[in-house]
Scaffold this active site. Structure first.
Site, PDB file in Angstrom:
ATOM      1  CD  GLU A  52      -5.669  -6.359  -7.710  1.00  0.00           C
ATOM      2  OE1 GLU A  52      -5.937  -7.152  -8.734  1.00  0.00           O
ATOM      3  OE2 GLU A  52      -6.716  -5.942  -7.103  1.00  0.00           O
ATOM      4  N   PRO A 105     -15.476   9.019   8.654  1.00  0.00           N
ATOM      5  CG  PRO A 105     -16.848   8.609  10.431  1.00  0.00           C
ATOM      6  CD  PRO A 105     -15.708   7.952   9.833  1.00  0.00           C
ATOM      7  N   GLY A 106     -14.940  11.809   9.299  1.00  0.00           N
ATOM      8  CA  GLY A 106     -14.597  13.160   9.456  1.00  0.00           C
ATOM      9  C   GLY A 106     -14.201  13.837   8.213  1.00  0.00           C
ATOM     10  CD  GLU A 120     -12.658   4.247   1.419  1.00  0.00           C
ATOM     11  OE1 GLU A 120     -12.224   2.974   1.376  1.00  0.00           O
ATOM     12  OE2 GLU A 120     -11.913   4.979   2.023  1.00  0.00           O
ATOM     13  CD  GLU A 159      -7.781  -8.285  -4.095  1.00  0.00           C
ATOM     14  OE1 GLU A 159      -8.106  -8.633  -3.107  1.00  0.00           O
ATOM     15  OE2 GLU A 159      -7.760  -7.195  -4.492  1.00  0.00           O
ATOM     16  CD  GLU A 214     -12.197  -6.546  -6.454  1.00  0.00           C
ATOM     17  OE1 GLU A 214     -11.031  -6.866  -6.316  1.00  0.00           O
ATOM     18  OE2 GLU A 214     -12.660  -5.523  -7.333  1.00  0.00           O
ATOM     19  CB  ALA A 231     -10.993  -5.546  -0.122  1.00  0.00           C
ATOM     20  NE  ARG A 252      -4.158  -1.852  -0.264  1.00  0.00           N
ATOM     21  CZ  ARG A 252      -4.864  -1.901  -0.842  1.00  0.00           C
ATOM     22  NH1 ARG A 252      -4.727  -1.134  -2.193  1.00  0.00           N
ATOM     23  NH2 ARG A 252      -5.913  -2.831  -1.070  1.00  0.00           N
TER      24      ARG A 252
END
Length: 211
Positions: free
Chosen positions: A144, A117-118, A122, A99, A95, A78, A66
Site C-alpha cells: 500500500e 466458487p469452484g 471468498e 487507501e 478502506e 478495497a 499484486r
C-alpha cells in the site's frame, strides 16, 4: 434429472493449511450416484471494495502491486473483512480512508460477488460512495505504500475494463455496475441489503480458537 435436489453432504473434512488470511480445507463430499469426491476449499474472511465517484463523475482508481500475478493492477480501493464485529459498510469506509484518504457522505450497494466458487468461499461486496471529502493522509505500509491514486472519468474507466487494461474482477464488475446506475438511473441497493453469500467459515473458525 431428478426432481429432488441432491444433498452434497460432507462426509469428512481436514484442514491442511491455516494461514493469516486463508485456510485450506479438504472435504470428502457425497456425490449423486453414491460416489464420494474430494474437494479443496479455500476459506476466506471476505472483502469489500468501493467505487468512489466525485461530483465531476470521476472514479478513484488505484494501481497496486499484486505478487501472485507479479505486476501492478488497476483496482478499486478495497480490503478484507478482518476486524471482528465490523459491519461491511464500515469496513468499506475504513478502506476508503486508509487507501485513498477519502470519506463519503452517501453509500449504496452496487454488486455482490463470489469470486471463484469452484475452490473458494471468498465473496466481496462492492459499494458506491458519493459526496466525497478529503481526509488527512494515512500512514501506509508494504504494497500500500507503493500504490498510486488516479482519477478517471467513469466512462474512461469502463473503456479500460472493456479493452483489457483493467482486469481485476472486482474493479470490472464494480465499474460496469456503477455505469449502469449513473447512466441509466438503475437504483442501487441500500447498505443494509442482505448479503446471502458473505463467508462465515473463516471467522467461525477464528472465534472457536482454531485459527
Amino acid at each position: 434429472m431428478s426432481g429432488t435436489p441432491h444433498d452434497f453432504a460432507v462426509v469428512d473434512s481436514d484442514v491442511r493449511y491455516d494461514g493469516a488470511i486463508v485456510v485450506l480445507r479438504v472435504d470428502d463430499v457425497a456425490m449423486p450416484g453414491g460416489r464420494v469426491a474430494r474437494r479443496e476449499v479455500v476459506e476466506h474472511p471476505g472483502a469489500v471494495a468501493v467505487v468512489a465517484l466525485d461530483d465531476a463523475g470521476r472514479v478513484a482508481l488505484i494501481e497496486q502491486y499484486r505478487h501472485p500475478v507479479g505486476r501492478r493492477l488497476w483496482e478499486l480501493p478495497a480490503g478484507l473483512l478482518d476486524e471482528p464485529g465490523e459491519q461491511p459498510v464500515d469496513a468499506a469506509k475504513r478502506e476508503l480512508a486508509e487507501e485513498v484518504d477519502l470519506a463519503a457522505q452517501d453509500w449504496d450497494v452496487l454488486v455482490d460477488l463470489v469470486l471463484s466458487p469452484g475452490f473458494t468461499d471468498e465473496a466481496l461486496r462492492v459499494y458506491l460512495a458519493r459526496g466525497l471529502s478529503e481526509l488527512p493522509a494515512a500512514e501506509r505500509h508494504d504494497e500500500e505504500a507503493d500504490l498510486a491514486l488516479v482519477w478517471k472519468p467513469l466512462a474512461e474507466a469502463v473503456a479500460m475494463a472493456l479493452s483489457g487494461e483493467i482486469v481485476n474482477a472486482t474493479a470490472v464488475a464494480g465499474l460496469l455496475a456503477a455505469a449502469r446506475v449513473v447512466e441509466q438511473g438503475v437504483a442501487p441497493r441500500a447498505v443494509d441489503a442482505p448479503w446471502t453469500d458473505r463467508p462465515t467459515a473463516f471467522d467461525d473458525r477464528k472465534a472457536r480458537g482454531e485459527s
